[in-house]
Design an enzyme around this catalytic site. Structure first.
Site, mmCIF file in Angstrom:
data_model
loop_
_atom_site.group_PDB
_atom_site.id
_atom_site.type_symbol
_atom_site.label_atom_id
_atom_site.label_comp_id
_atom_site.label_asym_id
_atom_site.label_seq_id
_atom_site.Cartn_x
_atom_site.Cartn_y
_atom_site.Cartn_z
ATOM 1 C CG HIS A 421 -2.346 0.432 0.843
ATOM 2 N ND1 HIS A 421 -2.607 1.406 -0.091
ATOM 3 C CD2 HIS A 421 -3.559 0.010 1.282
ATOM 4 C CE1 HIS A 421 -3.909 1.583 -0.194
ATOM 5 N NE2 HIS A 421 -4.519 0.733 0.624
ATOM 6 C CG ASP A 425 -3.158 4.149 -3.556
ATOM 7 O OD1 ASP A 425 -2.803 3.848 -2.402
ATOM 8 O OD2 ASP A 425 -2.695 5.116 -4.184
#
Length: 450
Positions: A421, A425
């Protein structure tokens, strides 16, 4: 010459070779020799374990082992001596004692070259080591492992559960039993080994059953030795989950047309290429096509920048009886479906035979795991550090689905994606999975494999 050598006249220090550019050390997994043993050139003296592979270390010279400098399980840097070998008189007279062959090749160069031949030396080094699963299966069928002519396909010639099953199916087991079973009629081998398929599995062979090395214990517990390979896996997994903020997403794919395509071409492909064409080859083609459209998936985190790799090198998670390894298909985006199928088969065979080299394990940029081969329908993979994502292909199962307001039975599979992350995304990964889905669903009976 090192200080240690002054105590052993004519002794040659055997050092950790420079196995790969990124490796600076290796762990001595197991010594095959002890002080006083006589070894010939290229005889395996120990196992060296790295974060990538386990390789057998051959002796660069002929002589007598005088001292082991590094204990089992201890780590040594590249270039550090791990043992001393006093050369035999003939070898010393030939000029090896000075560290040089008559043709000018140093002992260190000879040792490094010998590592390349280590995979084919002493194939039977681990044959006498039987896992509990192997011993139990052999006992059930009255097979004496020490006497039976069973060819071991595991690392170092080790006999695996699959080798026992193949031996039983061949009918040779009945001829080698010391005392034939007369109390009850034997169960036909083919019938006894017939796998039960209830979950839509698309397996080309039985799933591997992990073996264990039992140290000691009592009736309440037993201990399993942690091997250097397992230690390396533990370090990598801990680093991945500690440094990478994992996120996860999943998408469902209709692979009915792909199933029909594979059913149509698999027999002809096997005759032509000599290997099975699996669903994984089509998946890799779909994945590399999607990575071309979304190259950020093929990247690594570098603190102040994101490094996007131009080459798409796919790491394949391949399970063995001892561990899970990730050999790499280099430049997978330049290969067609047939080429990917050949690469998958070759790497899988080398992994399970313990024949992987360091070059087979390096350079991966994106990992794919066929968890569906074990019947899994949903999984949360740990990212193969330092890559940005890990995709799993789950089991293909028939499900009722709604198509144009009508219910139809279709072959469906889940694709699961773990992502870093820091780099990726939900939006970009959602689009990436959609593209993989589109690519998979575009395969049909008119698709050209070449």
């Amino acid at each position: 010459m090192s200080e240690t050598n002054t105590n052993h006249r004519g002794a040659v220090p055997v050092t950790v070779p420079h196995l790969a550019e990124s490796l600076v050390s290796a762990t001595v997994g197991k010594w095959m020799v002890k002080p006083g043993d006589t070894v010939r050139q290229y005889d395996v003296i120990c196992e060296l374990v790295t974060d990538k592979v386990t390789t057998e270390m051959p002796s660069p010279v002929e002589g007598v082992v005088t001292e082991l400098l590094v204990a089992e399980g201890a780590e040594a840097a590249v270039g550090d001596p791990i043992c001393l070998i006093a050369q035999s008189g003939a070898a010393h007279a030939a000029g090896i004692g000075g560290g040089m062959e008559r043709d000018g090749t140093s002992a260190e160069q000879l040792q490094t070259a010998a590592v390349a031949q280590a995979q084919s030396v002493n194939e039977q080094s681990m044959r006498p080591r039987y896992s509990p699963a192997v011993q139990m299966l052999a006992a059930e069928h009255g097979i004496r492992l020490d006497d039976a002519p069973i060819r071991g396909t595991g690392i170092g010639g080790r006999i695996t559960r699959k080798d026992i099953l193949a031996y039983i199916e061949s009918g040779a087991a009945a001829a080698t039993r010391r005392q034939p079973q007369t109390q009850q009629p034997p169960v036909p081998a083919a019938e006894a080994l017939q796998p039960v398929r209830t979950s839509g599995l698309h397996l080309s062979e039985e799933p591997r059953i992990p073996s264990i090395e039992v140290e000691h214990g009592d009736n309440r517990e037993y201990f399993i030795d942690v091997t250097p390979v397992r230690n390396a896996i533990a370090r990598a997994m801990r680093q991945s989950v500690t440094e990478i903020p994992h996120a996860w997403t999943m998408i469902e794919v209709d692979v009915t047309n792909l199933v029909n395509l594979r059913h149509k071409v698999k027999e002809e492909f096997l005759k032509r290429e000599g290997v099975n064409i699996t669903y994984l080859a089509f998946l890799l083609k779909a994945v590399v096509g999607a990575i071309k459209d979304y190259p950020i998936m093929n990247s690594v985190w570098a603190v102040d920048k994101i490094i996007v790799k131009r080459d798409i090198n796919v790491s394949l998670a391949v399970g063995t009886e001892e561990s899970v390894l990730t050999p790499v298909i280099q430049q997978a985006d330049r290969k067609n479906v047939a080429g990917l199928a050949r690469e998958i088969d070759e790497l899988a065979r080398k992994t399970r035979a313990g024949k992987l080299t360091l070059s087979d394990m390096q350079g991966g940029t994106f990992t794919v795991n066929n968890t569906g081969s074990f019947g899994s329908v949903l999984s949360y993979p740990i990212i193969n550090y330092p890559q940005a994502a890990n995709l799993t292909f789950e089991s293909i199962v028939k499900r009722p689905v709604v198509i144009k307001d009508m219910i139809a039975v279709r072959s469906m599979a889940n694709l699961c994606l773990s992502l870093d992350h820091r780099i990726l995304d939900g939006v970009i990964c959602g689009r990436f999975l959609q593209r993989v889905k589109e690519n998979l669903e575009s395969f049909d009976e008119t698709t050209n494999l070449y």
